[in-house]
Design a protein around this motif. Sequence first.
Motif, PDB file in Angstrom:
ATOM      1  N   LYS A  54       0.843  -1.193   0.000  1.00  0.00           N
ATOM      2  CA  LYS A  54       0.000   0.000   0.000  1.00  0.00           C
ATOM      3  C   LYS A  54       0.873   1.237   0.000  1.00  0.00           C
ATOM      4  O   LYS A  54       1.973   1.248   0.552  1.00  0.00           O
ATOM      5  N   ARG A  55       0.358   2.294  -0.602  1.00  0.00           N
ATOM      6  CA  ARG A  55       1.060   3.571  -0.522  1.00  0.00           C
ATOM      7  C   ARG A  55       1.124   4.025   0.934  1.00  0.00           C
ATOM      8  O   ARG A  55       0.182   3.802   1.707  1.00  0.00           O
ATOM      9  N   LEU A  56       2.225   4.681   1.283  1.00  0.00           N
ATOM     10  CA  LEU A  56       2.370   5.154   2.662  1.00  0.00           C
ATOM     11  C   LEU A  56       1.164   5.958   3.116  1.00  0.00           C
ATOM     12  O   LEU A  56       0.654   5.781   4.226  1.00  0.00           O
TER      13      LEU A  56
ATOM     14  N   SER B 136       6.557  12.482  16.645  1.00  0.00           N
ATOM     15  CA  SER B 136       6.196  11.466  15.664  1.00  0.00           C
ATOM     16  C   SER B 136       5.640  12.048  14.367  1.00  0.00           C
ATOM     17  O   SER B 136       5.372  11.308  13.423  1.00  0.00           O
ATOM     18  N   SER B 137       5.442  13.358  14.327  1.00  0.00           N
ATOM     19  CA  SER B 137       4.760  14.044  13.220  1.00  0.00           C
ATOM     20  C   SER B 137       3.266  13.766  13.229  1.00  0.00           C
ATOM     21  O   SER B 137       2.597  13.855  12.203  1.00  0.00           O
ATOM     22  N   ILE B 138       2.738  13.435  14.419  1.00  0.00           N
ATOM     23  CA  ILE B 138       1.297  13.309  14.628  1.00  0.00           C
ATOM     24  C   ILE B 138       0.899  14.297  15.716  1.00  0.00           C
ATOM     25  O   ILE B 138       1.558  14.388  16.756  1.00  0.00           O
ATOM     26  N   GLY B 139      -0.174  15.029  15.487  1.00  0.00           N
ATOM     27  CA  GLY B 139      -0.639  15.967  16.491  1.00  0.00           C
ATOM     28  C   GLY B 139      -2.085  16.344  16.276  1.00  0.00           C
ATOM     29  O   GLY B 139      -2.650  16.152  15.193  1.00  0.00           O
ATOM     30  N   LEU B 140      -2.705  16.842  17.340  1.00  0.00           N
ATOM     31  CA  LEU B 140      -4.019  17.463  17.276  1.00  0.00           C
ATOM     32  C   LEU B 140      -3.826  18.952  17.528  1.00  0.00           C
ATOM     33  O   LEU B 140      -3.182  19.340  18.508  1.00  0.00           O
TER      34      LEU B 140
ATOM     35  N   SER C  76       2.206  13.505   9.169  1.00  0.00           N
ATOM     36  CA  SER C  76       3.090  13.543   8.011  1.00  0.00           C
ATOM     37  C   SER C  76       2.826  12.341   7.121  1.00  0.00           C
ATOM     38  O   SER C  76       2.681  11.209   7.600  1.00  0.00           O
ATOM     39  N   GLY C  77       2.802  12.583   5.829  1.00  0.00           N
ATOM     40  CA  GLY C  77       2.535  11.511   4.883  1.00  0.00           C
ATOM     41  C   GLY C  77       3.654  10.523   4.721  1.00  0.00           C
ATOM     42  O   GLY C  77       3.464   9.484   4.073  1.00  0.00           O
ATOM     43  N   ASP C  78       4.814  10.791   5.307  1.00  0.00           N
ATOM     44  CA  ASP C  78       5.953   9.890   5.110  1.00  0.00           C
ATOM     45  C   ASP C  78       6.376   9.175   6.389  1.00  0.00           C
ATOM     46  O   ASP C  78       7.500   8.695   6.481  1.00  0.00           O
ATOM     47  N   VAL C  79       5.477   9.084   7.373  1.00  0.00           N
ATOM     48  CA  VAL C  79       5.750   8.231   8.528  1.00  0.00           C
ATOM     49  C   VAL C  79       4.816   7.025   8.465  1.00  0.00           C
ATOM     50  O   VAL C  79       3.687   7.114   7.971  1.00  0.00           O
ATOM     51  N   HIS C  80       5.326   5.914   8.971  1.00  0.00           N
ATOM     52  CA  HIS C  80       4.528   4.683   9.027  1.00  0.00           C
ATOM     53  C   HIS C  80       4.243   4.404  10.493  1.00  0.00           C
ATOM     54  O   HIS C  80       5.159   4.181  11.286  1.00  0.00           O
ATOM     55  N   VAL C  81       2.968   4.463  10.869  1.00  0.00           N
ATOM     56  CA  VAL C  81       2.596   4.349  12.277  1.00  0.00           C
ATOM     57  C   VAL C  81       1.325   3.510  12.374  1.00  0.00           C
ATOM     58  O   VAL C  81       0.247   4.002  12.699  1.00  0.00           O
ATOM     59  N   PRO C  82       1.430   2.208  12.087  1.00  0.00           N
ATOM     60  CA  PRO C  82       0.242   1.365  11.944  1.00  0.00           C
ATOM     61  C   PRO C  82      -0.537   1.141  13.228  1.00  0.00           C
ATOM     62  O   PRO C  82      -1.689   0.697  13.168  1.00  0.00           O
ATOM     63  N   ASP C  83       0.037   1.439  14.382  1.00  0.00           N
ATOM     64  CA  ASP C  83      -0.646   1.209  15.653  1.00  0.00           C
ATOM     65  C   ASP C  83      -1.380   2.440  16.181  1.00  0.00           C
ATOM     66  O   ASP C  83      -2.032   2.355  17.222  1.00  0.00           O
ATOM     67  N   PHE C  84      -1.268   3.570  15.503  1.00  0.00           N
ATOM     68  CA  PHE C  84      -1.914   4.778  16.002  1.00  0.00           C
ATOM     69  C   PHE C  84      -3.351   4.818  15.488  1.00  0.00           C
ATOM     70  O   PHE C  84      -3.594   4.684  14.291  1.00  0.00           O
ATOM     71  N   GLY C  85      -4.312   5.025  16.412  1.00  0.00           N
ATOM     72  CA  GLY C  85      -5.703   4.875  16.059  1.00  0.00           C
ATOM     73  C   GLY C  85      -6.490   6.144  15.789  1.00  0.00           C
ATOM     74  O   GLY C  85      -7.656   6.064  15.430  1.00  0.00           O
TER      75      GLY C  85
ATOM     76  N   TRP D 265       6.546   2.832  14.876  1.00  0.00           N
ATOM     77  CA  TRP D 265       6.668   4.126  14.186  1.00  0.00           C
ATOM     78  C   TRP D 265       7.963   4.126  13.392  1.00  0.00           C
ATOM     79  O   TRP D 265       9.007   3.739  13.912  1.00  0.00           O
ATOM     80  N   THR D 266       7.886   4.530  12.149  1.00  0.00           N
ATOM     81  CA  THR D 266       9.075   4.649  11.307  1.00  0.00           C
ATOM     82  C   THR D 266       9.001   5.936  10.505  1.00  0.00           C
ATOM     83  O   THR D 266       7.996   6.203   9.831  1.00  0.00           O
ATOM     84  N   ASP D 267      10.048   6.727  10.589  1.00  0.00           N
ATOM     85  CA  ASP D 267      10.223   7.875   9.701  1.00  0.00           C
ATOM     86  C   ASP D 267      10.858   7.329   8.424  1.00  0.00           C
ATOM     87  O   ASP D 267      12.035   6.979   8.407  1.00  0.00           O
ATOM     88  N   VAL D 268      10.084   7.235   7.365  1.00  0.00           N
ATOM     89  CA  VAL D 268      10.560   6.595   6.131  1.00  0.00           C
ATOM     90  C   VAL D 268      11.351   7.630   5.333  1.00  0.00           C
ATOM     91  O   VAL D 268      10.892   8.149   4.319  1.00  0.00           O
ATOM     92  N   GLY D 269      12.562   7.917   5.808  1.00  0.00           N
ATOM     93  CA  GLY D 269      13.328   9.017   5.249  1.00  0.00           C
ATOM     94  C   GLY D 269      14.373   8.642   4.234  1.00  0.00           C
ATOM     95  O   GLY D 269      14.943   9.530   3.582  1.00  0.00           O
ATOM     96  N   THR D 270      14.673   7.372   4.076  1.00  0.00           N
ATOM     97  CA  THR D 270      15.696   6.942   3.118  1.00  0.00           C
ATOM     98  C   THR D 270      15.219   5.672   2.418  1.00  0.00           C
ATOM     99  O   THR D 270      14.375   4.938   2.945  1.00  0.00           O
ATOM    100  N   PRO D 271      15.765   5.378   1.244  1.00  0.00           N
ATOM    101  CA  PRO D 271      15.403   4.121   0.568  1.00  0.00           C
ATOM    102  C   PRO D 271      15.704   2.898   1.431  1.00  0.00           C
ATOM    103  O   PRO D 271      14.965   1.907   1.384  1.00  0.00           O
ATOM    104  N   GLU D 272      16.752   2.976   2.242  1.00  0.00           N
ATOM    105  CA  GLU D 272      17.101   1.839   3.093  1.00  0.00           C
ATOM    106  C   GLU D 272      16.038   1.595   4.153  1.00  0.00           C
ATOM    107  O   GLU D 272      15.666   0.448   4.437  1.00  0.00           O
ATOM    108  N   ARG D 273      15.539   2.666   4.765  1.00  0.00           N
ATOM    109  CA  ARG D 273      14.485   2.506   5.767  1.00  0.00           C
ATOM    110  C   ARG D 273      13.211   1.960   5.141  1.00  0.00           C
ATOM    111  O   ARG D 273      12.509   1.135   5.752  1.00  0.00           O
ATOM    112  N   LEU D 274      12.915   2.400   3.939  1.00  0.00           N
ATOM    113  CA  LEU D 274      11.740   1.880   3.250  1.00  0.00           C
ATOM    114  C   LEU D 274      11.885   0.398   2.966  1.00  0.00           C
ATOM    115  O   LEU D 274      10.958  -0.385   3.200  1.00  0.00           O
ATOM    116  N   ALA D 275      13.062  -0.011   2.496  1.00  0.00           N
ATOM    117  CA  ALA D 275      13.291  -1.418   2.198  1.00  0.00           C
ATOM    118  C   ALA D 275      13.239  -2.264   3.463  1.00  0.00           C
ATOM    119  O   ALA D 275      12.666  -3.361   3.466  1.00  0.00           O
TER     120      ALA D 275
END
Length: 236
Positions: free
Chosen positions: A36-38, A172-176, A113-122, A219-229
Amino acid sequence: MSTPPPTALILAAGRGERMRPLTDATPKPLLRVRGKRLIEWHLEALARAGVREVVINTAWLEEQFPAALGDGARWGLSIRYSTEGRDHGGALETAGGMKKARRWLSDPFWVVSGDVHVPDFGFDATLVDDVVASGQWARLWLVDNPPHHPQGDFGIRDGLADRDARPRLTWSSIGLFRHTFVDELMATLPVGTKAPLRPYLEAAIDRRRLGAERHAGRWTDVGTPERLADLDAAGG
């Protein structure tokens, strides 16, 4: 819940220089992880939480976003695009993007932020009510410092973000955010002006109006190709 469902602002305008060459042809939030797209991970989570309106700010290769995501109907969402590239010639950074989108955002509104992966945040609706009741102008979710950001950003003291409290954690780049955060702290920032968010967060800290919580989930800041891989290979 007593507060109407909030809108959300997904930050997706950046160039993604550290992700090159992947981002030469694709905006970073549209890169795929685990099929899936980030940005789709966020859209799904927001929809599950009852959010119905999302604003996505765009600049780099911004025409790809509506082509990929459409109007949001497939997730039960209505997506509006805040086109910083078309309107202002490039990305406005976080504060500038927030100020431009303010007129379309509820009070309060989620920011992620559209470039963080945070699958546990509800994006829990009860958090919205809690922020409204607290009198805070914004609340951030902080995570343990990743290897590429060992110094962290802020600590937490008495439920508020603090410059000096230890341990220092990473935003985390998440806020209200409440409208008051934008209207009071960014009152002199003209719409369409490029501006970072950090000075405004620090101004809110100085007024003891910036809440903070710790997010202990993935939580992952997907900032480099290596982190994405690495993230893609980890699965789960």
